[in-house]
Enzyme design. Structure first.
Site, PDB file in Angstrom:
ATOM      1  N   GLU A  58     -31.319  26.358  10.955  1.00 25.83           N
ATOM      2  CA  GLU A  58     -30.978  27.088   9.723  1.00 25.83           C
ATOM      3  C   GLU A  58     -30.707  26.089   8.607  1.00 25.83           C
ATOM      4  O   GLU A  58     -30.045  25.069   8.813  1.00 25.83           O
ATOM      5  CB  GLU A  58     -29.780  28.001   9.958  1.00 25.83           C
ATOM      6  CG  GLU A  58     -30.162  29.205  10.798  1.00 25.83           C
ATOM      7  CD  GLU A  58     -29.034  30.211  10.961  1.00 25.83           C
ATOM      8  OE1 GLU A  58     -27.980  30.039  10.333  1.00 25.83           O
ATOM      9  OE2 GLU A  58     -29.230  31.156  11.729  1.00 25.83           O
ATOM     10  N   ASP A 201     -50.003  37.066  -5.154  1.00 24.97           N
ATOM     11  CA  ASP A 201     -50.037  37.115  -3.689  1.00 24.97           C
ATOM     12  C   ASP A 201     -51.477  36.822  -3.280  1.00 24.97           C
ATOM     13  O   ASP A 201     -52.352  37.667  -3.443  1.00 24.97           O
ATOM     14  CB  ASP A 201     -49.593  38.507  -3.228  1.00 24.97           C
ATOM     15  CG  ASP A 201     -49.685  38.669  -1.716  1.00 24.97           C
ATOM     16  OD1 ASP A 201     -50.302  37.815  -1.045  1.00 24.97           O
ATOM     17  OD2 ASP A 201     -49.155  39.676  -1.201  1.00 24.97           O
ATOM     18  N   THR A 227     -50.020  34.666   3.180  1.00 23.91           N
ATOM     19  CA  THR A 227     -49.889  34.532   4.622  1.00 23.91           C
ATOM     20  C   THR A 227     -50.633  33.259   4.996  1.00 23.91           C
ATOM     21  O   THR A 227     -51.375  32.694   4.188  1.00 23.91           O
ATOM     22  CB  THR A 227     -50.514  35.732   5.367  1.00 23.91           C
ATOM     23  OG1 THR A 227     -51.823  35.941   4.838  1.00 23.91           O
ATOM     24  CG2 THR A 227     -49.687  36.977   5.205  1.00 23.91           C
ATOM     25  N   LYS A 230     -54.896  34.291   7.496  1.00 28.37           N
ATOM     26  CA  LYS A 230     -56.146  34.995   7.139  1.00 28.37           C
ATOM     27  C   LYS A 230     -57.213  33.931   6.853  1.00 28.37           C
ATOM     28  O   LYS A 230     -57.572  33.196   7.756  1.00 28.37           O
ATOM     29  CB  LYS A 230     -55.885  35.931   5.965  1.00 28.37           C
ATOM     30  CG  LYS A 230     -54.861  37.025   6.321  1.00 28.37           C
ATOM     31  CD  LYS A 230     -54.700  38.052   5.223  1.00 28.37           C
ATOM     32  CE  LYS A 230     -53.758  39.159   5.651  1.00 28.37           C
ATOM     33  NZ  LYS A 230     -52.361  38.959   5.205  1.00 28.37           N
ATOM     34  N   ARG A 236     -49.726  32.976  12.489  1.00 30.81           N
ATOM     35  CA  ARG A 236     -49.210  34.108  11.708  1.00 30.81           C
ATOM     36  C   ARG A 236     -47.940  33.660  10.992  1.00 30.81           C
ATOM     37  O   ARG A 236     -47.034  33.092  11.605  1.00 30.81           O
ATOM     38  CB  ARG A 236     -48.864  35.287  12.624  1.00 30.81           C
ATOM     39  CG  ARG A 236     -49.999  35.758  13.479  1.00 30.81           C
ATOM     40  CD  ARG A 236     -49.715  37.121  14.051  1.00 30.81           C
ATOM     41  NE  ARG A 236     -49.914  38.119  13.018  1.00 30.81           N
ATOM     42  CZ  ARG A 236     -51.109  38.556  12.632  1.00 30.81           C
ATOM     43  NH1 ARG A 236     -52.204  38.102  13.180  1.00 30.81           N
ATOM     44  NH2 ARG A 236     -51.208  39.451  11.681  1.00 30.81           N
TER      45      ARG A 236
END
Ligand code: DSN
Length: 420
Positions: A58, A201, A227, A230, A236
């Site tokens: 973290e 985006d 992302t 793709k 992912r």
């Protein structure tokens, strides 16, 4: 007893292993044409399956809340540096678990609940997180939409008119089912006219942008998300980038501690590997192939009488309109799956059918281009798609085409049994 168990998955959990084997067979025997999917390299998967999955980290590099983070720091910094180099930006956050998490963090960083956002209508090719009403982006914020004109393209004058009326705090540009180049410069002008933040985006087109095969949202957008799985062909996950230090700081706080806890360090390691692949000179060739293959696909579909939204493509995808057909996107997707071609049904502008059936089919070229397929294969595949759709109830034909395509696929393998 050693705490490291030496058995492979096939020995340790044969039930899970068998399901993964079945998925391997599925991916090896079907043509992957879902526009948002791709085949990562074995190296990406190796990093993702690495020992970093055990680590809590973290915080951010050199500012952690846990001990033992020296190598997590190195891997995250490497991913950040590579990402900034790819897109030519100053700040990057590689921790978002997904594109939706990335977009949520952008809103959390830059908006108050109830603020106005303007994004592309889901049915016109936008994404759920761009303000769709059933999504958090449409529930927590006051969302408005723009769409495409009757020619299937964004009408920038119309976006400006809507923006002037709405006066949004953020304008979102980028799409999930839009086959044409997005003009980020025009969006910047619109955002400047109404004093809005411009948020791009680029989840679908990131791999093309990285190669200079699509306009870069920098220097026009204030904040950019994507992302990584793709056209970027990584694991992912999500990413956020900016050139604005103040925005970047707010984004970092919005990701951690704002909306996420510990980063997925193993996924960050895999992102770093994928970004290294994107920086390789061969990436340009891959991105060019994605585009030329999609173009060939579009040309054959049009020659065979199929209507495409925007009548063609500038990127990796085509969107077939079935509005004048007596079968739906759902019917088409099932028939194509029977024929060994995996696609998704997709709503189209002014779609009379519900989202569960739709009047569209979305096809993408990124995954098959990864396999090394070129014009010749895409022409053949496009004809097979038309053969299936022309005679959609002909199950024996679908079975026959599946056999032919399985034979074609045997010559194009990315994985062998040792690398998946
Ligand atoms: N679900 C993705 C797509 O298929 O485009 C977007 O998040």
């Amino acid at each position: 007893m050693s705490f490291i168990r030496e058995e492979s998955l096939s020995v340790a959990d044969s039930e899970v292993f068998a399901i993964i084997e079945n998925e391997f067979d599925r991916q090896s025997t079907h043509l992957e044409m879902i526009a948002s999917e791709n085949f990562t390299s074995p190296a990406v998967m190796e990093a993702m399956g690495s020992i970093f999955t055990n680590k809590y980290a973290e915080g951010y590099p050199n500012k952690r809340y846990y001990g033992g983070c020296q190598f997590a720091d190195q891997i995250e910094q490497l991913a950040i540096d590579r990402l900034c180099e790819i897109f030519g930006c100053a700040y990057a956050n590689v921790q978002p678990h997904s594109g939706s998490q990335a977009n949520g963090a952008v809103y959390a960083a830059l908006l108050q609940a109830g603020d106005k956002i303007l994004g592309m209508d889901l049915r016109h090719g936008g994404h759920l997180t761009h303000g769709a009403k059933p999504n958090f982006s449409g529930k927590n914020y006051h969302s408005f939409t723009y769409g495409v004109a009757s020619n299937g393209r964004i009408d920038y004058d119309n976006v400006l008119e809507i923006a002037k009326i709405v006066q949004p705090k953020i304008i979102v540009c980028g799409a999930s089912a839009y086959a044409r180049e997005i003009d980020f410069k025009k969006f910047r002008e619109i955002a400047d006219t109404v004093g809005a933040i411009l948020f791009a985006d680029i989840a679908h087109i990131a791999g093309l942008v990285a190669a200079g095969e699509h306009m870069n949202p920098f220097p026009y957008a204030d904040v950019v998300t994507s992302t990584t799985h793709k056209t970027l062909r990584g694991p992912r996950g999500g990413i956020i980038m900016s050139n604005n230090e103040e925005i970047a700081k707010k984004i970092d706080s919005a990701i951690f501690p704002g909306t996420q806890g510990g980063p997925l360090v193993h996924v960050i390691a895999a992102k770093a590997v994928a970004f290294g692949e994107v920086l390789h000179p061969s990436w340009k060739e891959y991105a060019k192939a994605i585009k030329s293959n999609a173009k060939v696909l579009a040309e054959v579909l049009i020659q065979r009488g199929y209507e495409l939204i925007s009548r063609g493509t500038d990127n990796h995808l085509v969107l077939i309109s079935l509005i004048n057909k007596d079968f739906s996107g759902e019917d088409a997707s099932v028939a194509l799956e029977n024929a060994g071609i995996t696609v998704n049904k997709n709503s189209i502008p002014k779609d009379p059918r519900p989202a569960s059936s739709t009047s569209g089919v979305r096809l993408g070229s990124a995954a098959l281009s990864t396999l090394g397929m070129k014009d010749k294969e895409f022409i053949l595949i496009a004809h097979k798609i038309c053969d299936v759709l022309d005679d959609i109830k002909n199950i024996p034909l679908q079975v026959q085409i599946k056999k032919e395509l399985e034979t074609l696929l045997k010559g194009f393998k990315v994985y062998n049994n040792a690398t998946y």
